[in-house]
Enzyme design. Structure first.
Site, short mmCIF file in Angstrom:
data_model
loop_
_atom_site.label_atom_id
_atom_site.label_comp_id
_atom_site.label_asym_id
_atom_site.label_seq_id
_atom_site.Cartn_x
_atom_site.Cartn_y
_atom_site.Cartn_z
N ARG A 1 0.84 -1.21 0.00
CA ARG A 1 0.00 0.00 0.00
C ARG A 1 0.87 1.26 0.00
O ARG A 1 1.07 1.90 -1.01
CB ARG A 1 -0.95 -0.02 1.22
CG ARG A 1 -2.15 0.91 1.10
CD ARG A 1 -1.88 2.38 1.30
NE ARG A 1 -1.30 2.70 2.60
CZ ARG A 1 -0.85 3.90 2.91
NH1 ARG A 1 -0.90 4.90 2.03
NH2 ARG A 1 -0.30 4.13 4.09
N ASP A 2 1.46 1.58 1.14
CA ASP A 2 2.25 2.81 1.27
C ASP A 2 3.39 2.81 0.26
O ASP A 2 3.75 3.86 -0.29
CB ASP A 2 2.78 2.90 2.70
CG ASP A 2 3.43 4.23 3.02
OD1 ASP A 2 3.12 5.22 2.35
OD2 ASP A 2 4.28 4.26 3.94
N HIS B 1 7.22 4.04 12.34
CA HIS B 1 7.15 4.02 10.88
C HIS B 1 8.17 5.05 10.40
O HIS B 1 7.86 6.23 10.24
CB HIS B 1 5.71 4.42 10.47
CG HIS B 1 5.45 4.43 9.01
ND1 HIS B 1 4.62 3.51 8.39
CD2 HIS B 1 5.89 5.23 8.02
CE1 HIS B 1 4.56 3.76 7.09
NE2 HIS B 1 5.32 4.80 6.84
N HIS C 1 11.16 6.60 7.93
CA HIS C 1 11.64 6.66 6.55
C HIS C 1 13.15 6.83 6.53
O HIS C 1 13.75 7.39 7.43
CB HIS C 1 10.95 7.81 5.81
CG HIS C 1 9.57 7.44 5.34
ND1 HIS C 1 8.96 8.03 4.26
CD2 HIS C 1 8.70 6.50 5.79
CE1 HIS C 1 7.76 7.48 4.08
NE2 HIS C 1 7.58 6.56 5.00
N CYS D 1 10.44 8.76 -1.74
CA CYS D 1 10.04 9.90 -0.91
C CYS D 1 9.31 10.92 -1.77
O CYS D 1 9.91 11.51 -2.67
CB CYS D 1 11.28 10.53 -0.28
SG CYS D 1 10.89 12.03 0.64
N ASN E 1 10.36 4.70 2.56
CA ASN E 1 10.20 3.64 3.56
C ASN E 1 11.47 2.84 3.79
O ASN E 1 12.18 2.49 2.85
CB ASN E 1 9.12 2.67 3.08
CG ASN E 1 7.72 3.22 3.22
OD1 ASN E 1 7.30 3.54 4.32
ND2 ASN E 1 7.02 3.36 2.10
#
Lengths: 313, 313
Positions: free
Chosen positions: A25-26, A217, A219, A250, A259
């Site tokens: 998803r992300d 979460h 990055h 990003c 991520n």
């Protein structure tokens, strides 16, 4: 909340780390190349075969907003029925939630930011209002016994506002927990944080919130994600969001990393004697395959090194 | 040992971290594209302009062994005379040491491995014998008042032997310090270590050796370097080896990462309130430039993100 969903979350084993795989998803949402339903199903099946038990599989938002997610319902319907795997989806409103509930989705997520400027710019409302808007989602989730996960973005910095006060993150996190989230995932959306900031933030949050209600979460935009995750683990956090092959990039710096790669996280966890139930070699193969399919570099260093080691055997 | 050399090493400020920039030697040595003397001089001048004050500038070994280093004497002779910058060179034997002393080199380095198998395979002798072979180097260094740095490779794993006992690393490090090294840099040559292993190793070493006599040289092959460096910093280590743009790659896994990128290290240090005297934006420009010259991807995530931010301004 089904007992199966709880099974991976609350194992009672302090050495177990729950990996929330956000690649499908992300990750994919921020990749420019669109994948077919079959390709996405293949990716998720590969992740399950590698032992991943929590997968953010789609998003029920307007296709205008996230074209890669337009096929979420179809994708999720074609996934294997697995009692031991959570299929989660982003559901920012009642319409999305209702659509998600037509599928195998057994957990949903809502999101806001710890930055007023970010919320105003992205969804044209305050933090407080953004959470109030989720009320119909929380109500339906409670009725159907569906766990709701919360995301708070910009916890260590905002692309518009810069520095974010810890008190602001604490307030936003508590609002989400009070509204009905079982867990809040703290996002360093632009990857600017470093380890001391992570420690300061988490210590403040953990003085008021139990560690099993928080996830991280992070990055890897500035290469800091793994060091930051290690800091969080040392402070007792046991849920980590990550994206296979570092899928996603990003959105605020083209060409930069987004991520953190799941393979790199799992390598560290296993190296440190922590457990995930994930087969790292299999996961690395999935990461290589999806990177090739997207015609992008594999964003996982461990994935690259492991596949080199395997191909030279 | 001149007072200038000491100046950066022993500042007495616990928030100062000494960066040993190994890109021009350890980095370039493992890059396939050969650079001209002018290009190497330009790289090192750029590093100095960015505030880097310790540069491993060359290696005095057989050109057969390291073709990229054949021009080391020429390169070092063309560097600016700077009392505030250390120009170091690898000198594995008396011949190399004598050649180095004909140049501006004001510090030299010798190397061995904590693995008997690695030493046997690479230099056909035991660890003990490898250090005995350096005796003429140590003797001349003492006579000329030149500091000698020691490298111990394979401290967290060996490509031939696998796991390395902590006692073996301790023994090798002490032998180098007793032989005359002022500092030993601990190398995770294949980048396999993770944070708990780093902590266990360093705690054992620090029980017998002062922290200002140890440095860390961690490779990012599995993405672990920055987390490992953070662990070392938390245990009091204040000297970190790094390579601009992650120059070097991994000789044991083609396409995989090697040296940790200096930009990513400096980003973390500054984010944590530690000092380096380095201008990170300038350093990132040097990293981009040398990556373009070598026609390789920039191995620094912070470098990429910073240059995106600058170009979009």
């Amino acid at each position: 909340m089904s007992s199966e969903v709880n099974a991976t979350h609350i194992t009672g084993d302090p050495d177990f780390v729950r990996i929330v795989e956000v690649g499908p998803r992300d990750g994919l949402q921020n990749e420019s190349k669109l994948l077919s339903v079959e390709q996405k199903v293949h990716l998720i099946k590969g992740l399950i075969d590698a032992g991943v038990s929590y997968i953010e599989a789609g998003s029920f938002v307007s296709p205008k907003w996230a074209p890669q997610m337009a096929s979420s319902a179809e994708v999720i319907q074609q996934l294997p029925e697995r009692k031991d795997v959570v299929y989660a989806a982003l559901t920012p409103n009642l319409k999305g939630m209702e659509a998600a509930l037509q599928t195998q989705v057994n957990e949903v997520a809502v999101f806001t930011a710890a930055s007023e400027a970010f919320n105003q710019r992205n969804i044209n409302c305050s933090i407080q209002e953004s959470i109030e808007r989720f009320q119909p989602v929380f109500a339906l989730a409670q009725e159907r016994n569906i766990p709701v996960r919360g995301y708070v973005s910009c916890v260590l910095g905002c692309p518009y506002e810069g520095r974010i006060e810890i008190s602001q993150v604490l307030k936003t996190t508590k609002l989400l927990l009070e509204a009905g989230c079982y867990e809040v995932s703290l996002g360093d959306t632009i990857g600017v944080g470093s380890t001391h900031q992570v420690a300061n933030l988490l210590k403040a949050l953990l003085s008021e919130i139990q560690s099993d209600r928080l996830a991280v979460h992070f990055h890897d935009t500035y290469g800091q994600a793994l060091a930051n995750i290690d800091t969080a683990l040392n402070l007792g956090i046991r849920t980590v969001d990550a994206s296979v092959a570092g899928l996603g990039g990003c959105p605020y710096a083209k060409g930069a990393s987004g991520n953190v790669a799941t393979e790199d996280v799992v390598y560290m966890l296993h190296g440190n004697g922590l457990k995930t139930n994930i087969d790292l070699n299999r996961l690395a193969m999935v990461g290589n395959e999806i990177s090739a399919l997207l015609a992008r570099n594999n964003g996982s260093k461990a994935g690259l090194a492991l596949s080199q080691a395997q191909s030279s055997q």
